[in-house]
Design a protein around this motif. Structure first.
Motif, short mmCIF file in Angstrom:
data_model
loop_
_atom_site.label_atom_id
_atom_site.label_comp_id
_atom_site.label_asym_id
_atom_site.label_seq_id
_atom_site.Cartn_x
_atom_site.Cartn_y
_atom_site.Cartn_z
N ARG A 129 0.82 -1.11 -0.25
CA ARG A 129 -0.01 0.05 0.03
C ARG A 129 0.97 1.15 -0.07
NH1 ARG A 129 -3.74 -2.73 -1.60
NH2 ARG A 129 -5.08 -4.08 -0.11
N VAL A 130 0.35 2.23 -0.46
CA VAL A 130 1.17 3.45 -0.56
C VAL A 130 0.16 4.73 0.03
CG1 VAL A 130 2.28 5.20 -2.21
CG2 VAL A 130 2.21 2.78 -2.62
N PHE A 131 0.67 5.35 0.92
CA PHE A 131 -0.22 6.30 1.62
C PHE A 131 0.57 7.50 1.55
CE2 PHE A 131 -1.30 2.66 3.91
CZ PHE A 131 -2.54 2.43 3.57
N ASP A 132 -0.18 8.74 1.36
CA ASP A 132 0.51 10.09 1.64
C ASP A 132 0.71 10.19 3.19
OD1 ASP A 132 1.18 12.87 1.84
OD2 ASP A 132 0.65 13.07 -0.27
N VAL A 133 1.78 10.87 3.85
CA VAL A 133 2.02 11.09 5.02
C VAL A 133 0.90 11.93 5.60
CG1 VAL A 133 3.62 12.21 6.91
CG2 VAL A 133 4.50 10.98 4.90
N GLY A 134 0.56 13.08 4.95
CA GLY A 134 -0.59 13.80 5.49
C GLY A 134 -1.85 13.76 4.48
N MET A 135 -2.80 13.37 5.16
CA MET A 135 -4.12 13.31 4.52
C MET A 135 -5.35 13.98 5.07
SD MET A 135 -4.08 9.25 2.96
CE MET A 135 -3.51 8.59 4.59
N GLY A 141 -8.06 14.46 7.22
CA GLY A 141 -8.76 13.77 8.54
C GLY A 141 -7.93 12.77 9.29
N VAL A 142 -6.94 12.42 8.62
CA VAL A 142 -6.19 11.04 9.18
C VAL A 142 -4.69 11.36 8.76
CG1 VAL A 142 -6.74 9.63 7.37
CG2 VAL A 142 -6.19 8.63 9.71
N SER A 143 -3.68 10.86 9.66
CA SER A 143 -2.40 10.88 9.10
C SER A 143 -2.27 9.47 8.37
CB SER A 143 -1.38 11.09 10.41
OG SER A 143 -1.25 9.99 11.04
N GLY A 144 -1.20 9.52 7.48
CA GLY A 144 -0.56 8.40 6.73
C GLY A 144 -0.46 7.12 7.83
N ASN A 145 0.50 7.79 9.00
CA ASN A 145 0.80 6.76 9.87
C ASN A 145 -0.16 5.86 10.75
OD1 ASN A 145 3.26 5.45 10.70
ND2 ASN A 145 3.45 6.97 12.50
N ASP A 146 -1.29 6.94 11.19
CA ASP A 146 -2.50 6.23 11.90
C ASP A 146 -3.18 5.52 11.14
OD1 ASP A 146 -1.72 8.01 13.90
OD2 ASP A 146 -3.20 9.21 13.59
#
Length: 73
Positions: A1-7, A9-14
């Motif tokens: 999976r690929v996530f942006d760090v900042g999204m 309503g939610v952080s990528g890490n969360d």
């Protein structure tokens, strides 16, 4: 999976933490327009987390995905 760090309503890490609870062993690659140093300085990602800085080429993405999957160092 690929996530942006900042999204929104939610952080990528969360989000990654939630996903790893459901899908054990899933590999995650984070991306951001911020540098890895800036992100590390703010404690957003754990040390050793797979990360690619935007903008990136398709070749760079392919290498980072291979590294995140443990196929390449």
């Amino acid at each position: 999976r690929v996530f942006d760090v900042g999204m929104a309503g939610v952080s990528g890490n969360d989000l990654a933490g939630e996903i790893t609870l459901v899908f054990d062993g899933v590999k995650i690659l984070f991306m951001s327009g911020y540098t890895a140093n800036a992100i590390a300085h703010h404690g957003v990602l754990d040390k050793g987390t797979a990360f690619i800085q935007k903008p990136f080429s398709m070749e760079d993405l392919a290498v980072k995905v291979s590294v995140a999957l443990g196929q390449k160092e």
